[in-house]
Structures are given as C-alpha cells and as structure tokens.
Design an enzyme around this catalytic site. Sequence first.
Site, PDB file in Angstrom:
ATOM      1  CB  CYS A   1      -0.944  -0.071   1.202  1.00 18.65           C
ATOM      2  SG  CYS A   1      -1.596   1.485   1.808  1.00 18.65           S
TER       3      CYS A   1
ATOM      4  CB  CYS B   1       0.512   1.899   4.120  1.00 24.94           C
ATOM      5  SG  CYS B   1      -1.204   1.391   4.030  1.00 24.94           S
TER       6      CYS B   1
END
Length: 143
Positions: free
Chosen positions: A68, A71
């Site tokens: 991600c 993230c």
Amino acid sequence: MSDQFIAACPACHKKNRVAADKPRGEAKCGACKSPLFPGKAFNVTADEFRAHRDSDLPLVVDFWASWCGPCQQFAPIFEQVAQQYADKARFVKVSTETEPHLAQHFIIRSIPTLMVVKNGQEVARQAGAMGPSQLVQWLNQHL
Ligand SMILES: [Zn+2]
C-alpha cells in the site's frame, strides 16, 4: 487517579506496573529491561495487540500493508507523532497481511486505517492517511 498503572512493554509485551509519578524516560521493563516509553511505533501480532489493549495506555493503531503506497508514505508521519506522544499513548502497527484476523475483527475496509483504542474499546477511526498536524489534531480530540 490511582498511583500506578499498567503498561505493556513495547519489546517483550509483558505487562509492567508503573508508578504514576515515575519519570517516563526512566521506566524500564521488569522482564527485558527495555525502556517502557521509547516513543517509537512498533508492529504487533494479534496476541501482542491484546497485551497492549488490556493495559492502561491508550492505543493508536495503524492498519497497513506492504503493497500500500499511501501506507508507506504515512509511516514516517506516524513515527514522528509517536515520538511526540511517547508518554501518552502506544503507537502500534498491524499488518493486514500477517494479521488478517485482527483486521477482520475490526472490519477494516481500506488501508491505511487509523484507530484509537481506550480501555479496550475503539473510540475513534479514520480511514486514509493524515498529515502530521491533522493527525495531532485528531489525537487531541480522542486521546
Ligand atoms: Zn520487556
């Protein structure tokens, strides 16, 4: 206010009793001697998560995954704010890849998702990354 509280160790996750008036920088784990308030975010398994959830410090949880992008960008912000809140809360990271059951338990639908857990209960949730000042503002509302 009671004169002591329970804090789980960020290194070995054993619960420690800490005197409320002890300077946080001096507090060390009775089991592994690691500092109890290092001001760092750390990854937890489901079992380790429970140890921290069942202690007296509020938890700030970052649900993330290695694939991600947002993230990864958010990780240093989380780390920076963890340092700022070293005495007040535990900043834990839950990988939705290695701990899918924990993510399922909290019905995490998108990542990153941030959560504040107090006294074992979720009290706030935010889907999507935040900037440092936004994160601080959000934490001040919920911690
Ligand atoms: Zn320890």
